[in-house]
Structure formats: C-alpha cells, structure tokens
Design a protein around this motif. Structure first.
Motif, PDB file in Angstrom:
ATOM      1  N   LEU A 136      16.453   7.867 -20.086  1.00 17.40           N
ATOM      2  CA  LEU A 136      16.943   8.322 -18.723  1.00 17.40           C
ATOM      3  C   LEU A 136      18.202   7.328 -18.335  1.00 17.40           C
ATOM      4  CD1 LEU A 136      13.772   9.412 -16.634  1.00 17.40           C
ATOM      5  CD2 LEU A 136      15.818  10.994 -17.378  1.00 17.40           C
ATOM      6  N   GLU A 137      17.963   6.127 -18.683  1.00 14.07           N
ATOM      7  CA  GLU A 137      19.062   5.142 -18.178  1.00 14.07           C
ATOM      8  C   GLU A 137      20.203   5.312 -19.066  1.00 14.07           C
ATOM      9  OE1 GLU A 137      20.739   1.854 -16.267  1.00 14.07           O
ATOM     10  OE2 GLU A 137      19.076   3.157 -15.645  1.00 14.07           O
ATOM     11  N   THR A 138      20.053   5.782 -20.482  1.00 10.28           N
ATOM     12  CA  THR A 138      21.278   5.739 -21.140  1.00 10.28           C
ATOM     13  C   THR A 138      21.776   7.119 -20.816  1.00 10.28           C
ATOM     14  OG1 THR A 138      19.658   4.939 -23.166  1.00 10.28           O
ATOM     15  CG2 THR A 138      21.648   6.385 -23.576  1.00 10.28           C
ATOM     16  N   VAL A 139      21.244   8.111 -20.353  1.00  9.19           N
ATOM     17  CA  VAL A 139      22.147   9.364 -19.832  1.00  9.19           C
ATOM     18  C   VAL A 139      22.709   9.058 -18.510  1.00  9.19           C
ATOM     19  CG1 VAL A 139      21.741  11.484 -18.927  1.00  9.19           C
ATOM     20  CG2 VAL A 139      20.244  10.954 -20.640  1.00  9.19           C
ATOM     21  N   ARG A 140      21.966   8.113 -17.633  1.00  7.89           N
ATOM     22  CA  ARG A 140      22.786   7.775 -16.257  1.00  7.89           C
ATOM     23  C   ARG A 140      24.233   7.082 -16.652  1.00  7.89           C
ATOM     24  NH1 ARG A 140      23.444   3.918 -12.942  1.00  7.89           N
ATOM     25  NH2 ARG A 140      22.287   2.278 -14.381  1.00  7.89           N
ATOM     26  N   LEU A 141      24.035   6.034 -17.700  1.00  6.16           N
ATOM     27  CA  LEU A 141      25.442   5.276 -17.996  1.00  6.16           C
ATOM     28  C   LEU A 141      26.275   6.249 -18.647  1.00  6.16           C
ATOM     29  CD1 LEU A 141      23.664   1.962 -19.545  1.00  6.16           C
ATOM     30  CD2 LEU A 141      24.551   2.239 -17.223  1.00  6.16           C
ATOM     31  N   ALA A 170       4.078   2.986 -23.244  1.00  5.54           N
ATOM     32  CA  ALA A 170       5.104   2.939 -24.369  1.00  5.54           C
ATOM     33  C   ALA A 170       5.764   4.374 -24.072  1.00  5.54           C
ATOM     34  CB  ALA A 170       4.515   3.094 -25.794  1.00  5.54           C
ATOM     35  N   GLU A 171       5.316   5.277 -23.905  1.00 11.53           N
ATOM     36  CA  GLU A 171       6.018   6.791 -23.691  1.00 11.53           C
ATOM     37  C   GLU A 171       6.764   6.765 -22.479  1.00 11.53           C
ATOM     38  OE1 GLU A 171       3.243  10.133 -25.483  1.00 11.53           O
ATOM     39  OE2 GLU A 171       2.439   9.008 -23.390  1.00 11.53           O
ATOM     40  N   GLU A 172       6.150   5.790 -21.391  1.00 11.32           N
ATOM     41  CA  GLU A 172       6.900   5.774 -20.003  1.00 11.32           C
ATOM     42  C   GLU A 172       8.162   4.812 -20.376  1.00 11.32           C
ATOM     43  OE1 GLU A 172       5.958   4.214 -15.637  1.00 11.32           O
ATOM     44  OE2 GLU A 172       4.470   5.239 -16.819  1.00 11.32           O
ATOM     45  N   ALA A 173       7.952   3.868 -21.212  1.00  6.76           N
ATOM     46  CA  ALA A 173       9.119   2.785 -21.279  1.00  6.76           C
ATOM     47  C   ALA A 173      10.451   3.688 -22.190  1.00  6.76           C
ATOM     48  CB  ALA A 173       8.697   1.671 -22.130  1.00  6.76           C
ATOM     49  N   ALA A 174       9.875   4.529 -22.951  1.00  2.80           N
ATOM     50  CA  ALA A 174      10.826   5.166 -23.897  1.00  2.80           C
ATOM     51  C   ALA A 174      11.518   6.263 -22.894  1.00  2.80           C
ATOM     52  CB  ALA A 174      10.332   6.041 -24.948  1.00  2.80           C
ATOM     53  N   LEU A 175      10.919   6.818 -22.135  1.00  2.07           N
ATOM     54  CA  LEU A 175      11.497   7.934 -21.265  1.00  2.07           C
ATOM     55  C   LEU A 175      12.481   7.142 -20.152  1.00  2.07           C
ATOM     56  CD1 LEU A 175       8.516  10.110 -20.281  1.00  2.07           C
ATOM     57  CD2 LEU A 175      10.519  10.740 -21.556  1.00  2.07           C
ATOM     58  N   LEU A 197      12.349   9.835 -13.705  1.00  2.00           N
ATOM     59  CA  LEU A 197      11.201   9.580 -14.638  1.00  2.00           C
ATOM     60  C   LEU A 197       9.794  10.038 -14.011  1.00  2.00           C
ATOM     61  CD1 LEU A 197      10.173   7.343 -16.710  1.00  2.00           C
ATOM     62  CD2 LEU A 197      10.041   5.767 -14.893  1.00  2.00           C
ATOM     63  N   ASP A 198       9.632  10.205 -12.893  1.00  2.00           N
ATOM     64  CA  ASP A 198       8.523  10.840 -12.320  1.00  2.00           C
ATOM     65  C   ASP A 198       8.168  12.348 -12.793  1.00  2.00           C
ATOM     66  OD1 ASP A 198       5.809  10.902 -11.070  1.00  2.00           O
ATOM     67  OD2 ASP A 198       6.826  11.568  -9.013  1.00  2.00           O
ATOM     68  N   VAL A 199       9.470  13.018 -12.884  1.00  2.00           N
ATOM     69  CA  VAL A 199       9.575  14.493 -13.326  1.00  2.00           C
ATOM     70  C   VAL A 199       9.017  14.617 -14.819  1.00  2.00           C
ATOM     71  CG1 VAL A 199      11.091  16.379 -13.897  1.00  2.00           C
ATOM     72  CG2 VAL A 199      11.192  15.155 -11.575  1.00  2.00           C
ATOM     73  N   CYS A 200       9.694  13.852 -15.671  1.00  2.00           N
ATOM     74  CA  CYS A 200       9.243  13.815 -17.025  1.00  2.00           C
ATOM     75  C   CYS A 200       7.902  13.452 -17.303  1.00  2.00           C
ATOM     76  CB  CYS A 200      10.398  12.768 -17.418  1.00  2.00           C
ATOM     77  SG  CYS A 200      12.168  12.872 -17.675  1.00  2.00           S
ATOM     78  N   CYS A 201       7.362  12.263 -16.515  1.00  2.00           N
ATOM     79  CA  CYS A 201       5.897  12.124 -17.004  1.00  2.00           C
ATOM     80  C   CYS A 201       5.069  13.212 -16.441  1.00  2.00           C
ATOM     81  CB  CYS A 201       5.683  10.744 -16.001  1.00  2.00           C
ATOM     82  SG  CYS A 201       6.562   9.040 -16.736  1.00  2.00           S
ATOM     83  N   GLY A 202       5.577  13.740 -15.121  1.00  2.36           N
ATOM     84  CA  GLY A 202       4.875  14.817 -14.727  1.00  2.36           C
ATOM     85  C   GLY A 202       4.622  15.922 -15.511  1.00  2.36           C
ATOM     86  N   PHE A 203       5.786  16.033 -16.430  1.00  3.15           N
ATOM     87  CA  PHE A 203       5.743  17.295 -17.218  1.00  3.15           C
ATOM     88  C   PHE A 203       4.809  17.058 -18.453  1.00  3.15           C
ATOM     89  CE2 PHE A 203       7.653  19.132 -21.187  1.00  3.15           C
ATOM     90  CZ  PHE A 203       7.603  20.346 -20.863  1.00  3.15           C
ATOM     91  N   LEU A 204       4.934  15.908 -19.210  1.00  4.55           N
ATOM     92  CA  LEU A 204       4.022  15.288 -20.212  1.00  4.55           C
ATOM     93  C   LEU A 204       2.640  15.677 -19.670  1.00  4.55           C
ATOM     94  CD1 LEU A 204       5.500  12.274 -21.671  1.00  4.55           C
ATOM     95  CD2 LEU A 204       5.345  14.286 -22.881  1.00  4.55           C
ATOM     96  N   GLU A 205       2.064  15.196 -18.569  1.00  3.57           N
ATOM     97  CA  GLU A 205       0.726  15.315 -18.170  1.00  3.57           C
ATOM     98  C   GLU A 205       0.436  16.987 -17.806  1.00  3.57           C
ATOM     99  OE1 GLU A 205      -2.162  13.838 -14.426  1.00  3.57           O
ATOM    100  OE2 GLU A 205      -0.109  13.157 -14.552  1.00  3.57           O
ATOM    101  N   HIS A 206       1.150  17.567 -17.432  1.00  4.12           N
ATOM    102  CA  HIS A 206       1.177  18.955 -17.041  1.00  4.12           C
ATOM    103  C   HIS A 206       0.874  19.844 -18.477  1.00  4.12           C
ATOM    104  CE1 HIS A 206       1.058  22.857 -15.313  1.00  4.12           C
ATOM    105  NE2 HIS A 206       2.030  23.433 -16.178  1.00  4.12           N
ATOM    106  N   VAL A 207       1.744  19.626 -19.569  1.00  2.48           N
ATOM    107  CA  VAL A 207       1.577  20.450 -20.746  1.00  2.48           C
ATOM    108  C   VAL A 207       0.452  19.967 -21.606  1.00  2.48           C
ATOM    109  CG1 VAL A 207       3.957  21.204 -20.583  1.00  2.48           C
ATOM    110  CG2 VAL A 207       3.428  19.114 -22.022  1.00  2.48           C
TER     111      VAL A 207
END
Length: 371
Positions: free
Chosen positions: A361-366, A352-357, A334-344
């Motif tokens: 990620l939880e869906t992928v993990r399951l 809301a964006e953090e909750a969606a991400l 989650l930190d990787v995804c949020c960091g990417f958004l902030e970088h670009v």
C-alpha cells in the motif's frame, strides 16, 4: 478422466467377446457436451470399431448432453458397419431388426431408439399441441406401437426401446442436468409397459424401475453424489416369448471415491483415512479458522483431491458480519485489505501478511504521489 474411460471401453469389449453379445445399446449422453474434444471423439470411434469387430451391433441414441445433428452425421454409412444411430424424430419408428432364429419362425427383436426430445423443438414436428416431455414422449411411443402392430401381422415381434428420458421412479444424482425448464420433466413409467424391454439413459445410477424397465447408469462416477453407486450394465437375454433373463454386469472403477470431513491435522494424521490416499477425494475442512495453504497440505496426503470445502465448527468465523459492514467500519486501506482476508478465508492476517500489505500500500501511495 480419459484414461478411466479407455479402461471402461476395454472392459466393455471384453464382456462383448466373452459373452458373445449380439447388440450393445447406448441410450444417450455419449458425450458430455455438444462440442466434444477431439480425444473424446477418437475414443468413441475406437470403441465402436472394437465393439463391432468383437461381433456385436451397436444401437445408439443421442442424449441431452449431445448434439443430435453432429452425433447423427453419416448415420446411413455407419449402419453398413453395424452401428445404428437414432438421433432424429423421423427415425423413431424405424427399428433395427434382429431375427431370433435362422428361419425367422421364432420372431424378431425390433429395437427402437428414442433420443432426447426437447419439447420446444420437436412438438410441432410430432403433431403435439403442448410442448412438454410427457406429450412428446407419448407421441414417440405411439409411433413405435403402431409400427410394432404392423410388423406383428407377419409374425412375432419383441419390441425393445432405448430412450433418453427421466422416467418417474428414477433416483437422480448431481451429475444430470434437469430435463425441464419451468415444468415437470418426468414421464410416467407405464408409457413403456407394452414393450419387451426398455433400456433408459440419463440418470447416472444403475437401477431397476420395473422388471422390463431399467437404467444402466453411467459407466463411471461423474460426481461425488455417485460415491455409493455400483457402476455396471444389464445383460438382457431375449428369446421366443420375450425376455428370458436379465443379468447384472459390473464395471471396475480405476479409483474409488472418498468423501472426508474433519479438521485438517486430523485428516492428515489419522490411519483411518489411509484407504483414501489413492482415491478421488471430496474433503470438507471443519477447522474454526481456515488453514493456510489448505489445498497444498491436503494434497500432500490425498493427491487426487478434486473438491475442497470449508465448514468451520465453532470459532468467530461462524458469526462473521457481511463484508459491506466491514468496509463501512474500516479505518484505512490496510484495515480494508486485512478485513477482506479475514472475510474470505475465515481467519485474520498474520504479522508477516500485514507487513507485506502495508509495504504494498505504501508503494502504491508513493507511485500515485509521483503522478
């Protein structure tokens, strides 16, 4: 920009008719690529038919954007209809000759075409040892000079040259491709000093390099670096003795170009920018954080925004660390995804964006756990 090009052709044909033009010179870059679209080819076909029907001949050379072989197809047949193509090295000293008077005692105007000469491809055929723009252009000009001298044995000749090249002293814009690779592409202006007039192509800005050497420029703006250009052509009057006068002809642009800069909210609200609502726009947003849905919001007021850039003033975005550094410091996915958004985009993720991400990620993990 096809409709804008059609509008230009309408203006050109109107000038040909109103001014009883004898010949239209087109100094290369007829197309913008070697394999043009079918609609563009049809537009050129329509333009040539209309110009010749209006009473003018056409002399046309190929430019660095064109395929000389494709553009020169059927040249001998087209010549019968008043369209003279000069796309081959072999035709450099084969002019289009127009008599100044019915009895030819006043002399002839001899129009020579120098297409774009790629040094590496034509140097050997032109007897040039060094493949550079200066030497191949000099060889072309020497061929023309020799032909002019031969023709003057029979009477007065006023040579006109159209050439697709970068003559020293010309002002460039972002729309032209560099004519050289690994070397200087410009050719000296004095190569053309012996001619009655030289009509140059390649640079997009209409400009006078010498009284008898001019660029007509492109009929339309093709980059925002051309926003201050006044597009047009040169109407050259040649009589006994040479050039009698040169008059500028201006083309009307269907839309102006606007270059705007500032915070998004200010651009959307300021009455100062009302004129740009109907323009092609290049807009640079200076917000400290990149606004959400920036292009959609910009186009709500400036629908023809073609370029949107970001140049934040102030804020942490000016001192952002590299993305690789962020990856090294990330605690989890989650930190990787949020960091990417902030970088670009220059701003962090919202709740809301953090909750969606997090949900994604939880869906992928399951799903991976089920495998």
């Amino acid at each position: 920009m096809l409709e804008a090009q059609r509008d230009f052709v309408d203006q050109l044909v109107s000038v040909v008719e109103a001014k009883t033009i004898d010949v239209v010179l087109i100094a290369g870059d007829v197309y913008d690529r070697a394999l043009p679209g079918l609609d563009v080819v049809k537009l050129l076909d329509d333009a040539l038919v209309r110009i010749t029907q209006a009473g003018a001949a056409v002399v046309l050379t190929s430019g660095n954007h064109d395929s000389a072989i494709r553009l020169g197809f059927a040249s001998r047949l087209l010549e019968r209809g008043g369209v003279h193509l000069r796309t081959r090295v072999e035709d450099l000293d084969v002019p289009v000759v127009l008599p100044l008077g019915s009895d030819r005692s006043s002399g002839d105007v001899a129009i020579y075409g120098i297409p774009y000469l790629e040094p590496r491809l034509v140097a050997e055929r032109m007897g040039v040892d060094t493949a550079n723009h200066f030497d191949v252009t000099l060889a072309a000009v020497d061929r023309i000079r020799r032909d002019v001298e031969h023709r003057r044995e029979a009477g007065p000749v006023y040579p006109v040259v159209l050439a697709h090249t970068f003559a020293s002293g010309g002002i460039t814009s972002d729309s032209e491709r560099d004519l050289s690779i690994g070397g200087l592409g410009a050719v000296p202006l004095d190569l053309f000093e012996d001619f009655a007039y030289t009509a140059l192509g390649h640079l997009h800005g209409r400009q006078e390099l010498a009284p008898n050497v001019r660029y007509s420029g492109s009929p339309l703006a093709y980059s925002f670096s051309e926003a201050k250009h006044h597009k047009g052509a040169w109407l050259v009057d040649i009589g006994a003795g040479g050039v009698v006068g040169v008059e500028e002809v201006l083309w009307e642009s269907p839309k102006p170009l606007a270059i705007l800069r500032g915070p998004l909210e200010e651009l959307l609200a300021s009455e100062e920018h009302a004129w740009a609502e109907g323009a092609y726009c290049q807009i640079t947003l200076t917000d400290a954080e990149r606004p959400a849905q920036a292009m959609e919001r910009v186009r709500s007021r400036f629908p023809d925004t073609l370029v949107l850039a970001f140049d934040p003033e102030g804020g942490e975005s000016l001192t952002r660390t590299s993305y690789s550094s962020r990856l090294a410091e990330a605690e989890d996915d989650l930190d990787v995804c949020c960091g990417f958004l902030e970088h670009v985009r220059g701003r962090g993720s919202g709740d809301a964006e953090e909750a969606a991400l997090k949900e994604a990620l939880e869906t992928v993990r399951l799903e991976e756990a089920e495998l």
